[in-house]
Motif scaffolding. Structure first.
Motif, PDB file in Angstrom:
ATOM      1  N   MET A  71       0.855  -1.168   0.000  1.00 33.92           N
ATOM      2  CA  MET A  71       0.000   0.000   0.000  1.00 33.92           C
ATOM      3  C   MET A  71       0.899   1.228   0.000  1.00 33.92           C
ATOM      4  SD  MET A  71      -2.874   1.064   2.852  1.00 33.92           S
ATOM      5  CE  MET A  71      -4.022  -0.181   2.338  1.00 33.92           C
ATOM      6  N   ASN A  72       0.565   2.195  -0.804  1.00 32.41           N
ATOM      7  CA  ASN A  72       1.403   3.388  -0.800  1.00 32.41           C
ATOM      8  C   ASN A  72       1.004   4.315   0.352  1.00 32.41           C
ATOM      9  OD1 ASN A  72      -0.673   5.195  -1.589  1.00 32.41           O
ATOM     10  ND2 ASN A  72      -0.276   4.830  -3.737  1.00 32.41           N
ATOM     11  N   TRP A  73       1.890   5.235   0.659  1.00 31.37           N
ATOM     12  CA  TRP A  73       1.678   6.061   1.844  1.00 31.37           C
ATOM     13  C   TRP A  73       0.456   6.957   1.703  1.00 31.37           C
ATOM     14  CZ3 TRP A  73       3.240   4.942   6.380  1.00 31.37           C
ATOM     15  CH2 TRP A  73       2.918   5.807   7.407  1.00 31.37           C
ATOM     16  N   ASP A  74       0.111   7.391   0.504  1.00 30.92           N
ATOM     17  CA  ASP A  74      -1.080   8.226   0.325  1.00 30.92           C
ATOM     18  C   ASP A  74      -2.328   7.506   0.823  1.00 30.92           C
ATOM     19  OD1 ASP A  74       0.347  10.351  -0.767  1.00 30.92           O
ATOM     20  OD2 ASP A  74       0.080   9.635  -2.822  1.00 30.92           O
ATOM     21  N   LYS A  75      -2.423   6.209   0.553  1.00 28.51           N
ATOM     22  CA  LYS A  75      -3.575   5.436   1.012  1.00 28.51           C
ATOM     23  C   LYS A  75      -3.546   5.266   2.527  1.00 28.51           C
ATOM     24  CE  LYS A  75      -4.545   2.951  -3.208  1.00 28.51           C
ATOM     25  NZ  LYS A  75      -4.750   1.650  -3.832  1.00 28.51           N
ATOM     26  N   ILE A  76      -2.356   5.048   3.078  1.00 25.82           N
ATOM     27  CA  ILE A  76      -2.236   4.925   4.533  1.00 25.82           C
ATOM     28  C   ILE A  76      -2.661   6.232   5.191  1.00 25.82           C
ATOM     29  CG2 ILE A  76      -0.602   4.664   6.458  1.00 25.82           C
ATOM     30  CD1 ILE A  76       0.941   2.677   4.627  1.00 25.82           C
ATOM     31  N   MET A 136      -5.927   2.777  10.004  1.00 27.13           N
ATOM     32  CA  MET A 136      -4.571   2.228  10.032  1.00 27.13           C
ATOM     33  C   MET A 136      -3.904   2.382  11.405  1.00 27.13           C
ATOM     34  SD  MET A 136      -4.143   0.959   7.039  1.00 27.13           S
ATOM     35  CE  MET A 136      -2.437   0.516   7.232  1.00 27.13           C
ATOM     36  N   LYS A 137      -4.430   3.244  12.256  1.00 30.20           N
ATOM     37  CA  LYS A 137      -3.787   3.488  13.553  1.00 30.20           C
ATOM     38  C   LYS A 137      -3.611   2.205  14.351  1.00 30.20           C
ATOM     39  CE  LYS A 137      -5.935   6.758  15.784  1.00 30.20           C
ATOM     40  NZ  LYS A 137      -6.407   7.960  16.486  1.00 30.20           N
ATOM     41  N   GLY A 138      -4.567   1.298  14.276  1.00 27.58           N
ATOM     42  CA  GLY A 138      -4.444   0.035  15.004  1.00 27.58           C
ATOM     43  C   GLY A 138      -3.262  -0.780  14.520  1.00 27.58           C
ATOM     44  N   ASP A 139      -3.059  -0.827  13.200  1.00 24.89           N
ATOM     45  CA  ASP A 139      -1.917  -1.551  12.640  1.00 24.89           C
ATOM     46  C   ASP A 139      -0.606  -0.879  13.027  1.00 24.89           C
ATOM     47  OD1 ASP A 139      -3.690  -3.308  11.453  1.00 24.89           O
ATOM     48  OD2 ASP A 139      -3.610  -2.325   9.494  1.00 24.89           O
ATOM     49  N   VAL A 140      -0.604   0.446  13.020  1.00 29.17           N
ATOM     50  CA  VAL A 140       0.598   1.191  13.407  1.00 29.17           C
ATOM     51  C   VAL A 140       0.906   0.933  14.880  1.00 29.17           C
ATOM     52  CG1 VAL A 140       1.575   3.511  13.693  1.00 29.17           C
ATOM     53  CG2 VAL A 140       0.274   2.954  11.633  1.00 29.17           C
ATOM     54  N   GLY A 189      -1.097  11.968  12.691  1.00 32.51           N
ATOM     55  CA  GLY A 189      -2.161  12.217  11.730  1.00 32.51           C
ATOM     56  C   GLY A 189      -1.907  11.675  10.335  1.00 32.51           C
ATOM     57  N   GLY A 190      -1.126  10.612  10.238  1.00 30.61           N
ATOM     58  CA  GLY A 190      -0.863  10.010   8.934  1.00 30.61           C
ATOM     59  C   GLY A 190       0.332  10.591   8.195  1.00 30.61           C
ATOM     60  N   LYS A 191       1.005  11.551   8.782  1.00 27.59           N
ATOM     61  CA  LYS A 191       2.161  12.176   8.132  1.00 27.59           C
ATOM     62  C   LYS A 191       3.395  11.306   8.332  1.00 27.59           C
ATOM     63  CE  LYS A 191      -0.218  15.778   7.013  1.00 27.59           C
ATOM     64  NZ  LYS A 191      -0.849  15.745   5.711  1.00 27.59           N
ATOM     65  N   ARG A 192       3.953  10.859   7.239  1.00 28.74           N
ATOM     66  CA  ARG A 192       5.097   9.940   7.268  1.00 28.74           C
ATOM     67  C   ARG A 192       6.281  10.526   8.037  1.00 28.74           C
ATOM     68  NH1 ARG A 192       6.762   5.811   3.134  1.00 28.74           N
ATOM     69  NH2 ARG A 192       8.897   5.305   3.691  1.00 28.74           N
ATOM     70  N   GLU A 242      17.003   3.989   9.843  1.00 23.95           N
ATOM     71  CA  GLU A 242      16.313   2.818  10.383  1.00 23.95           C
ATOM     72  C   GLU A 242      14.809   3.059  10.460  1.00 23.95           C
ATOM     73  OE1 GLU A 242      15.286  -0.858  11.902  1.00 23.95           O
ATOM     74  OE2 GLU A 242      17.120  -0.256  10.869  1.00 23.95           O
ATOM     75  N   ALA A 243      14.408   4.251  10.887  1.00 24.69           N
ATOM     76  CA  ALA A 243      12.983   4.572  10.964  1.00 24.69           C
ATOM     77  C   ALA A 243      12.350   4.490   9.583  1.00 24.69           C
ATOM     78  CB  ALA A 243      12.784   5.962  11.569  1.00 24.69           C
ATOM     79  N   GLU A 244      13.012   5.028   8.576  1.00 20.95           N
ATOM     80  CA  GLU A 244      12.499   4.977   7.206  1.00 20.95           C
ATOM     81  C   GLU A 244      12.414   3.536   6.701  1.00 20.95           C
ATOM     82  OE1 GLU A 244      11.112   7.192   5.234  1.00 20.95           O
ATOM     83  OE2 GLU A 244      11.354   8.809   6.679  1.00 20.95           O
TER      84      GLU A 244
END
Length: 66
Positions: free
Chosen positions: A1-6, A13-17, A33-36, A53-55
């Protein structure tokens, strides 16, 4: 899934995160708030890892999210 969809489905998606990065609080997830970039910063701060590493972790999450 691309980040725009996330980002567009952040509330769902917060639960998965939260499952992936359990140290992040609900308040932190609300601020992100969804900002990468904000997610990367919080991962660095909470887990004591560098930007690279975070990326890498975010990319893996992105690749495995559906």
């Amino acid at each position: 899934m691309n980040w725009d969809k996330i980002e567009g489905n952040w509330k769902q998606m917060k639960g998965d995160v939260k499952t992936r990065w359990g140290k992040l609080t609900d308040d932190q997830l609300d601020v992100i708030g969804g900002k990468r970039e904000k997610l990367a910063g919080q991962i660095q701060e909470s887990y004591g890892v560098g930007q690279e590493e975070a990326e890498k972790q975010i990319k893996e999450f992105e690749d495995t999210s559906r």
